[in-house]
Design a protein around this motif. Sequence first.
Motif, PDB file in Angstrom:
ATOM      1  N   LEU A 194       0.574  -1.937  -2.037  1.00 28.96           N
ATOM      2  CA  LEU A 194       0.645  -2.214  -0.604  1.00 28.96           C
ATOM      3  C   LEU A 194      -0.650  -1.950   0.152  1.00 28.96           C
ATOM      4  CD1 LEU A 194       4.230  -0.917   0.254  1.00 28.96           C
ATOM      5  CD2 LEU A 194       3.486  -3.160  -0.558  1.00 28.96           C
ATOM      6  N   MET A 220       0.404   3.875   2.422  1.00 24.88           N
ATOM      7  CA  MET A 220       1.068   2.779   1.728  1.00 24.88           C
ATOM      8  C   MET A 220       0.954   2.852   0.206  1.00 24.88           C
ATOM      9  SD  MET A 220       2.703   1.016   3.921  1.00 24.88           S
ATOM     10  CE  MET A 220       2.782   0.869   5.711  1.00 24.88           C
ATOM     11  N   TYR A 262      -2.200  -5.225   1.824  1.00 26.19           N
ATOM     12  CA  TYR A 262      -1.131  -6.196   1.564  1.00 26.19           C
ATOM     13  C   TYR A 262      -0.400  -6.503   2.869  1.00 26.19           C
ATOM     14  CZ  TYR A 262       3.343  -8.098  -0.067  1.00 26.19           C
ATOM     15  OH  TYR A 262       4.452  -8.894  -0.258  1.00 26.19           O
TER      16      TYR A 262
END
Length: 351
Positions: A65, A49, A68
């Motif tokens: 991310l 990510m 997240y």
Amino acid sequence: MKKSVFTVVAVLALFACKNNAKVSPDTSSEATAQTEKETKYPSDVIPFMDEWKILLGDGTRSEELVNYEKKDFFYVEKDDKADWVVYKTPNSGVTSRTSSNTRTELGQKKHWIPETGGKLTGTLKVQHVSTSGDARVAASYSVVVGQIHSDEGHENEPIKIFYKKFYHTKGSVFWNYEINTEGDNSKRWDYSTAIWGNDMSVVGETATSYPEEPENGIELGEEFSYEINVFKGIMYLTFSSEAHDTVKFTKNLLKSDFSKKSDIPEQIWTLYASIGRDGIERENAYAGEIQYFKQGAYNQTNGKSPEDNMVWSTGSETYGGDIAKQYANGCYAEVWFKEATVGEGTLPIEE
């Protein structure tokens, strides 16, 4: 004497309160720590990510991310076999400047050109596509689960991988190549190739009638995998599924197959006739043009009138953009990924 006794009692009581305070644990911080420990983020399931940013179906953007998530759009679900990253997006929300369709979709931070290449893989299952839409429109009932997007010129797409299902048990998986148009980009079109089931051009005769169910299609919840491998300007595609034959394709991104009117496939004359798109592609296709990968759920259904565009305007229900109502009434797309990688393009292994 009475005053001294009272003072002693008060002091003892104060010490008792202090002692009681010491032995009464403060569990709030422990509970918070336990909750944080139990939370599983998409980056825990698919650890690439940090290579991506994201646009969600409500218009939320994030470039960080790791650890997240966003409720109802980007989060983790677990079935009896694995953890999955969920990408969910309504028929109508807030989207990018170049599209009418909502998405909860990753966008690769690193950019590249076809000559240097790149590779994207994914193992997924589509859990839901919109249950509203005009069956005559090619994009109805579909979602894009992976693509390459250009970041300059016309910003067209050398590949989009679709899942599409009418009111059947089985749906179709196909991929589209969008021409890098020579001249006016309003003449652009996508050529669609079937993987399992039908290509994009198979549509209903009326708004509420549907073509026959594909015999070798993919059901909702059925796993499949893809690999997009661009190496030295050639795009190598591999699609696999446990209950289906593995399918492979090769497409040159440096030299066009569609640079003359006589090269335009019959599918295009039929599908795009009503909207007048009959352009040709520049001879060197996407050569030297900056590209990047995208992955997730790019919902292809929208509330636009089919009479304006019988290929892309699906006339789907949007409940005035109310996302909760769309989710409650089946007007959304939902895609689950359990594995994915992104990296450099590699020389294909000959079998």
